[in-house]
Motif scaffolding. Sequence first.
Motif, PDB file in Angstrom:
ATOM      1  N   ARG A 160      50.906 -28.462   2.637  1.00 45.76           N
ATOM      2  CA  ARG A 160      51.088 -28.286   0.816  1.00 45.76           C
ATOM      3  C   ARG A 160      52.368 -27.142   1.375  1.00 45.76           C
ATOM      4  NH1 ARG A 160      45.604 -26.635  -0.544  1.00 45.76           N
ATOM      5  NH2 ARG A 160      44.362 -28.569  -1.265  1.00 45.76           N
ATOM      6  N   ARG A 161      52.640 -25.827   1.662  1.00 49.76           N
ATOM      7  CA  ARG A 161      53.667 -25.721   1.705  1.00 49.76           C
ATOM      8  C   ARG A 161      54.644 -26.206   2.300  1.00 49.76           C
ATOM      9  NH1 ARG A 161      52.585 -21.521   4.663  1.00 49.76           N
ATOM     10  NH2 ARG A 161      52.571 -22.325   6.560  1.00 49.76           N
ATOM     11  N   ARG A 183      55.630 -28.389  -0.074  1.00 47.59           N
ATOM     12  CA  ARG A 183      56.936 -27.943  -1.777  1.00 47.59           C
ATOM     13  C   ARG A 183      57.816 -27.538  -0.838  1.00 47.59           C
ATOM     14  NH1 ARG A 183      51.602 -24.696  -2.097  1.00 47.59           N
ATOM     15  NH2 ARG A 183      53.018 -23.180  -1.159  1.00 47.59           N
ATOM     16  N   ARG A 210      61.715 -29.204  -2.788  1.00 46.32           N
ATOM     17  CA  ARG A 210      63.120 -28.196  -2.809  1.00 46.32           C
ATOM     18  C   ARG A 210      64.105 -28.646  -2.691  1.00 46.32           C
ATOM     19  NH1 ARG A 210      59.242 -23.558  -2.489  1.00 46.32           N
ATOM     20  NH2 ARG A 210      59.895 -23.478  -0.549  1.00 46.32           N
ATOM     21  N   ARG A 221      56.115 -34.092  -5.293  1.00 46.64           N
ATOM     22  CA  ARG A 221      54.528 -33.182  -5.290  1.00 46.64           C
ATOM     23  C   ARG A 221      54.224 -34.035  -6.167  1.00 46.64           C
ATOM     24  NH1 ARG A 221      51.944 -31.642  -3.877  1.00 46.64           N
ATOM     25  NH2 ARG A 221      51.497 -28.858  -3.557  1.00 46.64           N
TER      26      ARG A 221
END
Length: 257
Positions: free
Chosen positions: A37-38, A41, A45, A51
């Motif tokens: 998930r990181r 993300r 960005r 997402r």
Amino acid sequence: MLTTQRKQYLMDLLRRDGQVVAKAVSEALGLSEDTIRRDLRELAREGLLQRVHGGALPAMPASPALADFGARERISQDAKAAIGRAAAALVVPGQVLLVDAGTTSGHLVRSLAPDLRATVVTHSPSVALALLGHEGIEVIMLGGRLYRHSVVGVGAATLEAIGQVRADLCFLGVSSIDPEAGLSTGDFEEAAVKRAMWRAAVHTVVLASPEKLATSSPFRIAGADEIGAIVVAHGTDEGLLARYRALGVAVHVAQPE
């Protein structure tokens, strides 16, 4: 596996399958979902993907509806007028309506029957002014800080006032709508107000003019499956509309004059 390798793996997977499911990737790589998930993300960005709950989808174009109010008035004028007429036809006398701000909302209220008796609750000065000639419509203005970009009230006072309303029908304007990415808009506070309006109504109808379809904006309002209906312009791709119907969303197609 290094971070750059993981990200390349995720992008390759996205190009191949058209989606990334975080849980499946974590199991395949033997890594935690938090790590995946990181990475997602960070890629989001950078504008490389979008997402969504549980994973990611390919990046979508930004919505032209993120422009300021004056610029938006010049976009899809005929389609917005038709959508406004179709939306007005959904109103039943005696209803309490929450009417969101937006250029399509202006067409909606101007299309209401001159003898309609109803109550309109709005945080939009332009919507309220457009109803001055409708003597049978009681207009309730919500307070708040004026967000000049959209000419609309936002903030704590607006949210508190919406919390005191239980509407029959909410006509919601958005910057972007997509079956997977859901409803979104370009301002954090404005998204909170729209979310509160959706939750304060028994039934919500999204006014979806052509430039908003299959686009993405920064701040999420709700999932597409959480609304009752959308009103779209004549000629909208039937394949796209079928995806909304599969979610249980009623689709109203506005006919040109």
